[in-house]
Scaffold this motif. Structure first.
Motif, PDB file in Angstrom:
ATOM      1  N   TYR A   1       5.157  10.032  21.443  1.00  0.00           N
ATOM      2  CA  TYR A   1       6.495  10.443  21.025  1.00  0.00           C
ATOM      3  C   TYR A   1       7.556   9.875  21.953  1.00  0.00           C
ATOM      4  CZ  TYR A   1       5.728  14.279  24.417  1.00  0.00           C
ATOM      5  OH  TYR A   1       5.445  15.015  25.536  1.00  0.00           O
ATOM      6  N   SER A   2       8.808   9.909  21.474  1.00  0.00           N
ATOM      7  CA  SER A   2       9.913   9.272  22.164  1.00  0.00           C
ATOM      8  C   SER A   2      11.232   9.899  21.715  1.00  0.00           C
ATOM      9  CB  SER A   2       9.915   7.779  21.815  1.00  0.00           C
ATOM     10  OG  SER A   2      11.035   7.127  22.343  1.00  0.00           O
ATOM     11  N   LEU A   3      12.271   9.678  22.487  1.00  0.00           N
ATOM     12  CA  LEU A   3      13.614  10.094  22.086  1.00  0.00           C
ATOM     13  C   LEU A   3      14.337   8.996  21.305  1.00  0.00           C
ATOM     14  CD1 LEU A   3      14.743  11.984  25.302  1.00  0.00           C
ATOM     15  CD2 LEU A   3      14.498  12.962  23.013  1.00  0.00           C
ATOM     16  N   SER A   4      13.745   7.811  21.199  1.00  0.00           N
ATOM     17  CA  SER A   4      14.381   6.743  20.429  1.00  0.00           C
ATOM     18  C   SER A   4      13.649   6.548  19.108  1.00  0.00           C
ATOM     19  CB  SER A   4      14.411   5.438  21.232  1.00  0.00           C
ATOM     20  OG  SER A   4      13.107   5.028  21.546  1.00  0.00           O
ATOM     21  N   VAL A   5      14.355   6.026  18.112  1.00  0.00           N
ATOM     22  CA  VAL A   5      13.859   5.925  16.744  1.00  0.00           C
ATOM     23  C   VAL A   5      13.389   4.504  16.427  1.00  0.00           C
ATOM     24  CG1 VAL A   5      16.096   5.364  15.711  1.00  0.00           C
ATOM     25  CG2 VAL A   5      14.396   6.599  14.365  1.00  0.00           C
ATOM     26  N   SER A   6      12.772   4.357  15.273  1.00  0.00           N
ATOM     27  CA  SER A   6      12.422   3.065  14.672  1.00  0.00           C
ATOM     28  C   SER A   6      11.355   2.308  15.441  1.00  0.00           C
ATOM     29  CB  SER A   6      13.671   2.190  14.509  1.00  0.00           C
ATOM     30  OG  SER A   6      14.565   2.802  13.631  1.00  0.00           O
ATOM     31  N   HIS A   7      10.278   2.979  15.760  1.00  0.00           N
ATOM     32  CA  HIS A   7       9.130   2.285  16.321  1.00  0.00           C
ATOM     33  C   HIS A   7       8.313   1.718  15.173  1.00  0.00           C
ATOM     34  CE1 HIS A   7      10.168   5.131  19.560  1.00  0.00           C
ATOM     35  NE2 HIS A   7       9.717   4.173  20.346  1.00  0.00           N
ATOM     36  N   THR A   8       7.771   0.542  15.365  1.00  0.00           N
ATOM     37  CA  THR A   8       6.886  -0.015  14.347  1.00  0.00           C
ATOM     38  C   THR A   8       5.496   0.592  14.514  1.00  0.00           C
ATOM     39  OG1 THR A   8       6.300  -1.875  15.769  1.00  0.00           O
ATOM     40  CG2 THR A   8       8.158  -2.197  14.249  1.00  0.00           C
ATOM     41  N   LEU A   9       4.686   0.517  13.477  1.00  0.00           N
ATOM     42  CA  LEU A   9       3.321   1.029  13.533  1.00  0.00           C
ATOM     43  C   LEU A   9       2.590   0.306  14.659  1.00  0.00           C
ATOM     44  CD1 LEU A   9       1.293   2.939  12.162  1.00  0.00           C
ATOM     45  CD2 LEU A   9       0.597   1.001  10.757  1.00  0.00           C
ATOM     46  N   PRO A  10       2.060   1.059  15.643  1.00  0.00           N
ATOM     47  CA  PRO A  10       1.477   0.418  16.827  1.00  0.00           C
ATOM     48  C   PRO A  10       0.260  -0.461  16.568  1.00  0.00           C
ATOM     49  CG  PRO A  10       1.967   2.712  17.285  1.00  0.00           C
ATOM     50  CD  PRO A  10       2.144   2.509  15.808  1.00  0.00           C
ATOM     51  N   GLY A  11      -0.548  -0.172  15.556  1.00  0.00           N
ATOM     52  CA  GLY A  11      -1.775  -0.935  15.338  1.00  0.00           C
ATOM     53  C   GLY A  11      -2.895  -0.421  16.229  1.00  0.00           C
ATOM     54  N   ASN A  12      -3.915  -1.231  16.424  1.00  0.00           N
ATOM     55  CA  ASN A  12      -5.108  -0.826  17.176  1.00  0.00           C
ATOM     56  C   ASN A  12      -4.890  -1.067  18.676  1.00  0.00           C
ATOM     57  OD1 ASN A  12      -7.658  -0.143  18.021  1.00  0.00           O
ATOM     58  ND2 ASN A  12      -8.673  -1.881  17.052  1.00  0.00           N
ATOM     59  N   VAL A  13      -4.007  -0.262  19.271  1.00  0.00           N
ATOM     60  CA  VAL A  13      -3.711  -0.360  20.699  1.00  0.00           C
ATOM     61  C   VAL A  13      -3.717   1.042  21.312  1.00  0.00           C
ATOM     62  CG1 VAL A  13      -2.330  -2.462  20.439  1.00  0.00           C
ATOM     63  CG2 VAL A  13      -1.197  -0.236  20.363  1.00  0.00           C
ATOM     64  N   PRO A  14      -3.998   1.153  22.606  1.00  0.00           N
ATOM     65  CA  PRO A  14      -3.957   2.468  23.246  1.00  0.00           C
ATOM     66  C   PRO A  14      -2.529   2.999  23.312  1.00  0.00           C
ATOM     67  CG  PRO A  14      -4.367   0.754  24.874  1.00  0.00           C
ATOM     68  CD  PRO A  14      -4.402   0.097  23.525  1.00  0.00           C
ATOM     69  N   PRO A  15      -2.384   4.321  23.481  1.00  0.00           N
ATOM     70  CA  PRO A  15      -1.038   4.918  23.543  1.00  0.00           C
ATOM     71  C   PRO A  15      -0.108   4.257  24.558  1.00  0.00           C
ATOM     72  CG  PRO A  15      -2.650   6.637  23.301  1.00  0.00           C
ATOM     73  CD  PRO A  15      -3.426   5.358  23.511  1.00  0.00           C
ATOM     74  N   ALA A  16      -0.625   3.836  25.695  1.00  0.00           N
ATOM     75  CA  ALA A  16       0.215   3.205  26.717  1.00  0.00           C
ATOM     76  C   ALA A  16       0.849   1.905  26.226  1.00  0.00           C
ATOM     77  CB  ALA A  16      -0.599   2.944  27.980  1.00  0.00           C
ATOM     78  N   SER A  17       0.260   1.287  25.200  1.00  0.00           N
ATOM     79  CA  SER A  17       0.791   0.043  24.629  1.00  0.00           C
ATOM     80  C   SER A  17       1.448   0.253  23.272  1.00  0.00           C
ATOM     81  CB  SER A  17      -0.349  -0.973  24.482  1.00  0.00           C
ATOM     82  OG  SER A  17      -0.933  -1.245  25.732  1.00  0.00           O
ATOM     83  N   SER A  18       1.660   1.510  22.881  1.00  0.00           N
ATOM     84  CA  SER A  18       2.150   1.826  21.541  1.00  0.00           C
ATOM     85  C   SER A  18       3.655   1.670  21.363  1.00  0.00           C
ATOM     86  CB  SER A  18       1.772   3.267  21.177  1.00  0.00           C
ATOM     87  OG  SER A  18       2.518   4.187  21.974  1.00  0.00           O
ATOM     88  N   GLY A  19       4.386   1.545  22.459  1.00  0.00           N
ATOM     89  CA  GLY A  19       5.843   1.506  22.379  1.00  0.00           C
ATOM     90  C   GLY A  19       6.471   2.874  22.538  1.00  0.00           C
ATOM     91  N   TYR A  20       5.664   3.902  22.594  1.00  0.00           N
ATOM     92  CA  TYR A  20       6.140   5.270  22.815  1.00  0.00           C
ATOM     93  C   TYR A  20       5.879   5.633  24.283  1.00  0.00           C
ATOM     94  CZ  TYR A  20       6.254   5.940  17.745  1.00  0.00           C
ATOM     95  OH  TYR A  20       6.524   5.848  16.408  1.00  0.00           O
ATOM     96  N   PRO A  21       6.905   6.082  25.002  1.00  0.00           N
ATOM     97  CA  PRO A  21       6.713   6.362  26.429  1.00  0.00           C
ATOM     98  C   PRO A  21       6.018   7.681  26.737  1.00  0.00           C
ATOM     99  CG  PRO A  21       8.981   6.782  25.814  1.00  0.00           C
ATOM    100  CD  PRO A  21       8.301   6.197  24.605  1.00  0.00           C
ATOM    101  N   LEU A  22       5.927   8.589  25.773  1.00  0.00           N
ATOM    102  CA  LEU A  22       5.365   9.913  26.023  1.00  0.00           C
ATOM    103  C   LEU A  22       4.102  10.119  25.191  1.00  0.00           C
ATOM    104  CD1 LEU A  22       8.783  11.769  25.818  1.00  0.00           C
ATOM    105  CD2 LEU A  22       7.572  11.084  27.897  1.00  0.00           C
ATOM    106  N   VAL A  23       3.090  10.756  25.805  1.00  0.00           N
ATOM    107  CA  VAL A  23       1.802  10.963  25.147  1.00  0.00           C
ATOM    108  C   VAL A  23       1.293  12.353  25.505  1.00  0.00           C
ATOM    109  CG1 VAL A  23      -0.593  10.188  24.946  1.00  0.00           C
ATOM    110  CG2 VAL A  23       1.217   8.520  25.367  1.00  0.00           C
ATOM    111  N   THR A  24       0.750  13.048  24.521  1.00  0.00           N
ATOM    112  CA  THR A  24      -0.030  14.254  24.774  1.00  0.00           C
ATOM    113  C   THR A  24      -1.316  14.096  23.979  1.00  0.00           C
ATOM    114  OG1 THR A  24      -0.054  16.672  24.777  1.00  0.00           O
ATOM    115  CG2 THR A  24       1.083  15.624  22.933  1.00  0.00           C
ATOM    116  N   SER A  25      -2.451  14.393  24.617  1.00  0.00           N
ATOM    117  CA  SER A  25      -3.727  14.159  23.936  1.00  0.00           C
ATOM    118  C   SER A  25      -4.794  15.103  24.460  1.00  0.00           C
ATOM    119  CB  SER A  25      -4.173  12.707  24.131  1.00  0.00           C
ATOM    120  OG  SER A  25      -4.432  12.448  25.499  1.00  0.00           O
ATOM    121  N   GLN A  26      -5.926  15.095  23.772  1.00  0.00           N
ATOM    122  CA  GLN A  26      -7.085  15.865  24.201  1.00  0.00           C
ATOM    123  C   GLN A  26      -8.326  15.060  23.881  1.00  0.00           C
ATOM    124  OE1 GLN A  26      -6.836  18.711  20.253  1.00  0.00           O
ATOM    125  NE2 GLN A  26      -6.771  19.689  22.191  1.00  0.00           N
TER     126      GLN A  26
END
Length: 109
Positions: free
Chosen positions: A26-51
């Motif tokens: 997740y992020s505070l900015s809009v219009s991210h493209t679909l990340p594809g087969n990449v880990p969250p750190a490379s998704s373009g979104y600076p924030l991650v929560t996972s389990q």
């Protein structure tokens, strides 16, 4: 006053291999493209929560703390899952978290 919200999403297909990680980017900015087969750190979104665990198809619900409440904010988020075949992301949704005194919390459906 600590603020936060709950994100809800659904894993609809695992390709017959259960996910070992699931969560949200997740992020505070809009219009991210679909990340594809990449880990969250490379998704373009600076924030991650996972389990981590062993997850088939079904609901994903995670709470997110966003520090001290202030003005209302809109977050942009995607559910994701990872298995031995790679990463997959859902559609981006907007979550508006009310500011202090606005009442209620945000929710991703």
């Amino acid at each position: 006053y600590n603020a936060g919200f709950t994100m809800n999403g659904t894993i609809t297909d695992t390709g017959n291999v259960n996910a070992t990680v699931r969560g949200f980017v997740y992020s505070l900015s809009v219009s991210h493209t679909l990340p594809g087969n990449v880990p969250p750190a490379s998704s373009g979104y600076p924030l991650v929560t996972s389990q981590s665990g062993d997850y088939g198809v079904g609901a994903v619900t995670l709470g997110v703390g966003v520090g001290t409440a202030g003005a209302a904010r809109t977050y942009y988020a995607r559910v994701f899952a990872m298995n031995s075949k790679g990463y997959s992301y859902g559609n981006e949704v907007a979550i508006t978290v009310p500011g202090v005194g606005d009442g209620g919390g945000g929710d991703v459906g």
